[in-house]
Scaffold this motif. Structure first.
Motif, PDB file in Angstrom:
ATOM      1  N   UNK A   1      31.877 -23.767  27.682  1.00 47.08           N
ATOM      2  CA  UNK A   1      32.296 -24.720  28.695  1.00 47.08           C
ATOM      3  C   UNK A   1      31.499 -24.483  29.965  1.00 47.08           C
ATOM      4  N   UNK A   2      30.903 -25.508  30.469  1.00 46.64           N
ATOM      5  CA  UNK A   2      30.114 -25.434  31.693  1.00 46.64           C
ATOM      6  C   UNK A   2      31.064 -25.469  32.891  1.00 46.64           C
ATOM      7  N   UNK A   3      30.996 -24.456  33.757  1.00 46.85           N
ATOM      8  CA  UNK A   3      31.886 -24.434  34.905  1.00 46.85           C
ATOM      9  C   UNK A   3      31.168 -24.766  36.214  1.00 46.85           C
ATOM     10  N   UNK A   4      29.918 -25.161  36.123  1.00 42.32           N
ATOM     11  CA  UNK A   4      29.189 -25.533  37.334  1.00 42.32           C
ATOM     12  C   UNK A   4      29.786 -26.807  37.920  1.00 42.32           C
ATOM     13  N   UNK A   5      30.160 -26.736  39.188  1.00 35.84           N
ATOM     14  CA  UNK A   5      30.679 -27.908  39.876  1.00 35.84           C
ATOM     15  C   UNK A   5      32.160 -28.169  39.684  1.00 35.84           C
ATOM     16  N   UNK A   6      32.844 -27.311  38.910  1.00 31.29           N
ATOM     17  CA  UNK A   6      34.284 -27.495  38.717  1.00 31.29           C
ATOM     18  C   UNK A   6      35.024 -26.498  39.609  1.00 31.29           C
ATOM     19  N   UNK A   7      36.339 -26.574  39.607  1.00 29.49           N
ATOM     20  CA  UNK A   7      37.118 -25.616  40.379  1.00 29.49           C
ATOM     21  C   UNK A   7      37.840 -24.650  39.445  1.00 29.49           C
ATOM     22  N   UNK A   8      38.143 -23.474  39.986  1.00 26.32           N
ATOM     23  CA  UNK A   8      38.842 -22.429  39.235  1.00 26.32           C
ATOM     24  C   UNK A   8      39.831 -21.751  40.164  1.00 26.32           C
ATOM     25  N   UNK A   9      40.943 -21.311  39.613  1.00 26.53           N
ATOM     26  CA  UNK A   9      41.920 -20.535  40.360  1.00 26.53           C
ATOM     27  C   UNK A   9      41.949 -19.123  39.790  1.00 26.53           C
ATOM     28  N   UNK A  10      41.905 -18.137  40.672  1.00 29.71           N
ATOM     29  CA  UNK A  10      42.078 -16.741  40.263  1.00 29.71           C
ATOM     30  C   UNK A  10      43.230 -16.171  41.074  1.00 29.71           C
ATOM     31  N   UNK A  11      44.322 -15.818  40.412  1.00 27.56           N
ATOM     32  CA  UNK A  11      45.428 -15.180  41.113  1.00 27.56           C
ATOM     33  C   UNK A  11      45.143 -13.684  41.243  1.00 27.56           C
ATOM     34  N   UNK A  12      45.662 -13.079  42.298  1.00 25.85           N
ATOM     35  CA  UNK A  12      45.377 -11.668  42.525  1.00 25.85           C
ATOM     36  C   UNK A  12      43.906 -11.420  42.776  1.00 25.85           C
ATOM     37  N   UNK A  13      43.246 -12.385  43.432  1.00 25.71           N
ATOM     38  CA  UNK A  13      41.783 -12.357  43.540  1.00 25.71           C
ATOM     39  C   UNK A  13      41.253 -11.611  44.750  1.00 25.71           C
ATOM     40  N   UNK A  14      42.117 -11.129  45.627  1.00 27.91           N
ATOM     41  CA  UNK A  14      41.627 -10.549  46.874  1.00 27.91           C
ATOM     42  C   UNK A  14      40.979  -9.183  46.694  1.00 27.91           C
ATOM     43  N   UNK A  15      41.243  -8.517  45.580  1.00 32.15           N
ATOM     44  CA  UNK A  15      40.686  -7.176  45.387  1.00 32.15           C
ATOM     45  C   UNK A  15      40.588  -6.853  43.906  1.00 32.15           C
ATOM     46  N   UNK A  16      39.926  -5.735  43.606  1.00 30.73           N
ATOM     47  CA  UNK A  16      39.877  -5.214  42.244  1.00 30.73           C
ATOM     48  C   UNK A  16      39.286  -6.158  41.219  1.00 30.73           C
ATOM     49  N   UNK A  17      39.916  -6.217  40.066  1.00 30.61           N
ATOM     50  CA  UNK A  17      39.431  -7.038  38.961  1.00 30.61           C
ATOM     51  C   UNK A  17      39.387  -8.510  39.352  1.00 30.61           C
ATOM     52  N   UNK A  18      40.429  -8.984  40.030  1.00 34.21           N
ATOM     53  CA  UNK A  18      40.469 -10.389  40.428  1.00 34.21           C
ATOM     54  C   UNK A  18      39.298 -10.776  41.301  1.00 34.21           C
ATOM     55  N   UNK A  19      38.926  -9.907  42.240  1.00 30.33           N
ATOM     56  CA  UNK A  19      37.795 -10.190  43.121  1.00 30.33           C
ATOM     57  C   UNK A  19      36.488 -10.238  42.341  1.00 30.33           C
ATOM     58  N   UNK A  20      36.328  -9.319  41.392  1.00 31.22           N
ATOM     59  CA  UNK A  20      35.120  -9.310  40.570  1.00 31.22           C
ATOM     60  C   UNK A  20      35.019 -10.585  39.743  1.00 31.22           C
ATOM     61  N   UNK A  21      36.141 -11.048  39.202  1.00 35.00           N
ATOM     62  CA  UNK A  21      36.156 -12.295  38.438  1.00 35.00           C
ATOM     63  C   UNK A  21      35.795 -13.468  39.328  1.00 35.00           C
ATOM     64  N   UNK A  22      36.377 -13.523  40.517  1.00 37.58           N
ATOM     65  CA  UNK A  22      36.100 -14.621  41.434  1.00 37.58           C
ATOM     66  C   UNK A  22      34.619 -14.693  41.780  1.00 37.58           C
ATOM     67  N   UNK A  23      34.017 -13.540  42.023  1.00 37.99           N
ATOM     68  CA  UNK A  23      32.585 -13.515  42.354  1.00 37.99           C
ATOM     69  C   UNK A  23      31.733 -14.014  41.188  1.00 37.99           C
ATOM     70  N   UNK A  24      32.075 -13.598  39.975  1.00 39.28           N
ATOM     71  CA  UNK A  24      31.266 -14.012  38.826  1.00 39.28           C
ATOM     72  C   UNK A  24      31.444 -15.489  38.496  1.00 39.28           C
ATOM     73  N   UNK A  25      32.644 -16.012  38.658  1.00 36.74           N
ATOM     74  CA  UNK A  25      32.846 -17.448  38.442  1.00 36.74           C
ATOM     75  C   UNK A  25      32.059 -18.255  39.476  1.00 36.74           C
TER      76      UNK A  25
END
Length: 258
Positions: free
Chosen positions: A1-25
């Motif tokens: 699935x191409x995620x370029x140009x779409x939106x994503x929600x990451x809960x618990x994203x301010x630190x740790x694993x969530x932050x790393x996921x947010x950066x990569x998305x």
């Protein structure tokens, strides 16, 4: 699935694993809604990755709905990553042998409410929004990834509440994936092992403790890095043939009783 140009929600994203996921998305072109209760850290991360911060306590349905609406304003919501969670250690019975010394029931309920009920609430609301998306060439409208833990399988002494909550996330993966197949939304769960996050503290003693913990990992004998975990999460989001699976990312560790 191409995620370029779409939106994503990451809960618990301010630190740790969530932050790393947010950066990569964000690196793959998604506009990320950083959903967390840590306002200062969350706002800073959102500014760093070109996303938007939403104050979200996952036990508050209205706050989750608000984050979903914010995401929809910035593009089709096609990805949700549930990373918010807590954990406290407490034994089921106390040494005193009294009813009062037994595991605090309100604490048990709080862990379940945040980790399990909060995850399901975010799933049901985000998936409802995803169902209105235009299907891609594979008939796909979105992808959801939940963060469990190896504690779901290898819960240690004192982890009754935490392991219960994460085991519940493992248990909902298949039935929810079956439910959401009707609207073209995939669901997977990633179960981290020992990941090097701020939970272990900082300083020389913290580093010694982490080195000691790493010796219990099969190979490599160290704690995992948030980016290593996040890359698997992103793979579950983008790989259209990944569905209804629970994946351990743990260096082969099998946790001992304590």
């Amino acid at each position: 699935m191409d995620i370029k140009g779409v939106s994503a929600i990451v809960t618990g994203a301010a630190s740790g694993i969530g932050a790393a996921v947010a950066r990569q998305l964000a690196a793959q072109g998604a506009t990320v809604v950083v959903a967390d209760v840590q306002d200062e850290k969350g706002t800073a991360l959102a500014e760093e990755i070109g996303g938007v911060f939403c104050h979200v306590d996952v036990t508050d349905t209205e706050q989750i709905k608000a984050a979903v609406e914010v995401a929809k304003e910035r593009g089709e919501l096609r990805a949700l990553v549930n990373s918010a969670g807590v954990g406290w250690a407490a034994r089921t019975t106390g040494r005193e042998g009294t009813y009062e010394a037994a595991h605090d029931l309100d604490l048990y309920k709080k862990v379940i409410d945040i980790n399990l009920v909060g995850t399901f609430d975010a799933i049901r609301l985000a998936a409802t929004a995803m169902g209105h998306n235009q299907a891609d060439e594979n008939g796909e409208r979105g992808a959801i990834v939940n963060l469990a833990s190896v504690a779901a399988f290898d819960g240690q002494i004192g982890q009754a509440a935490y392991a219960s909550s994460k085991g519940g996330i493992v248990g909902l993966t298949l039935p929810v994936a079956r439910d959401l197949s009707a609207i073209g939304v995939r669901v997977n769960t990633v179960a981290p092992g020992l990941i090097d996050t701020p939970i272990y503290g900082q300083g020389e003693k913290a580093e010694e403790f982490k080195t000691h913990l790493g010796q219990s990992v099969l190979f490599p004998k160290r704690l995992g890095q948030p980016d290593e975990l996040a890359s698997m999460v992103v793979e579950c989001v983008t790989n259209s043939y990944m569905n209804a699976s629970v994946i351990r990312v743990d260096g082969g560790i099998r946790m001992p009783p304590k």
